[in-house]
Design an enzyme around this catalytic site. Sequence first.
Site, PDB file in Angstrom:
ATOM      1  N   SER A 134      22.126  22.012  -7.185  1.00 23.99           N
ATOM      2  CA  SER A 134      23.313  21.377  -7.747  1.00 23.99           C
ATOM      3  C   SER A 134      23.031  19.904  -8.067  1.00 23.99           C
ATOM      4  O   SER A 134      22.159  19.614  -8.885  1.00 23.99           O
ATOM      5  CB  SER A 134      24.489  21.555  -6.784  1.00 23.99           C
ATOM      6  OG  SER A 134      25.712  21.263  -7.406  1.00 23.99           O
ATOM      7  N   HIS A 152      27.736  29.848  -7.417  1.00 18.98           N
ATOM      8  CA  HIS A 152      27.076  28.557  -7.183  1.00 18.98           C
ATOM      9  C   HIS A 152      26.406  28.587  -5.816  1.00 18.98           C
ATOM     10  O   HIS A 152      26.944  28.089  -4.825  1.00 18.98           O
ATOM     11  CB  HIS A 152      28.109  27.436  -7.266  1.00 18.98           C
ATOM     12  CG  HIS A 152      27.515  26.065  -7.353  1.00 18.98           C
ATOM     13  ND1 HIS A 152      26.724  25.650  -8.414  1.00 18.98           N
ATOM     14  CD2 HIS A 152      27.592  24.999  -6.517  1.00 18.98           C
ATOM     15  CE1 HIS A 152      26.363  24.401  -8.225  1.00 18.98           C
ATOM     16  NE2 HIS A 152      26.864  23.984  -7.078  1.00 18.98           N
ATOM     17  N   ASP A 165      28.236  31.296 -11.897  1.00 14.83           N
ATOM     18  CA  ASP A 165      28.492  29.937 -11.404  1.00 14.83           C
ATOM     19  C   ASP A 165      29.688  29.327 -12.126  1.00 14.83           C
ATOM     20  O   ASP A 165      29.678  29.171 -13.348  1.00 14.83           O
ATOM     21  CB  ASP A 165      27.245  29.074 -11.617  1.00 14.83           C
ATOM     22  CG  ASP A 165      27.267  27.786 -10.819  1.00 14.83           C
ATOM     23  OD1 ASP A 165      28.368  27.270 -10.554  1.00 14.83           O
ATOM     24  OD2 ASP A 165      26.178  27.298 -10.470  1.00 14.83           O
TER      25      ASP A 165
END
EC number: 3.1.-.-
Length: 215
Positions: free
Chosen positions: A114, A194, A162
């Site tokens: 991320s 995610h 995601d």
Amino acid sequence: MNKYLEYPEVESKETPPQKLVVLLHGIGSDGHDLIGLVPYIKNDLQNCHFISPHGIEDYDMMPYGRQWFSLRDRSPHIIATLIANNISKLEDIIREKQTELNLTNKDTVIIGFSQGTMIGLYLTLVQQAPFFCTIGFAGALIPPMKINNKLTPICLIHGALDQVIDVSEMYNASNYLSKLNIEHSVHKLTSLAHSIDGRGLEIAINFINTCHNMV
């Protein structure tokens, strides 16, 4: 001594270590998050020393957690400026551990998740000496003003479901890297949001070992 925060690390099974693996967590988390991946991958990477630094700033949208840069303003040019201002602090953490282990960039693997992918890719592209390889999970590419390094192979892994960072960001990054002729691969994982799963870890391990065989 790390002048920022003491972070978790796992020593290599082989001594001395031949590789340094730097794990860069997502926003609002800290180094204890990604160090939890090491038990699942260390048997396949026995010559690697793992570190998982804490983000260099307090998370500014919650009373806990860390961040590599603020995301209060998500304008790409603002984010690029914030990363540029903070990147040297992350470099200091990595250089300190490299010196301790008698390793250099060519022995260093960057793995981000991320926001950790965002700063990891930026970090990779601004290096004067290439890293061994860089792996980015569920992230995005924020291009630096100046590209110094086109030699580090990059692997991008992203969940098709995601909803935090859309999988299209992986393809945006791929298009950018292709224009620079930077060696890279992309992997869209079905039924994954995610997160990082076993499939992604297997891809990462194989990528590191493939890069090793190419040296």
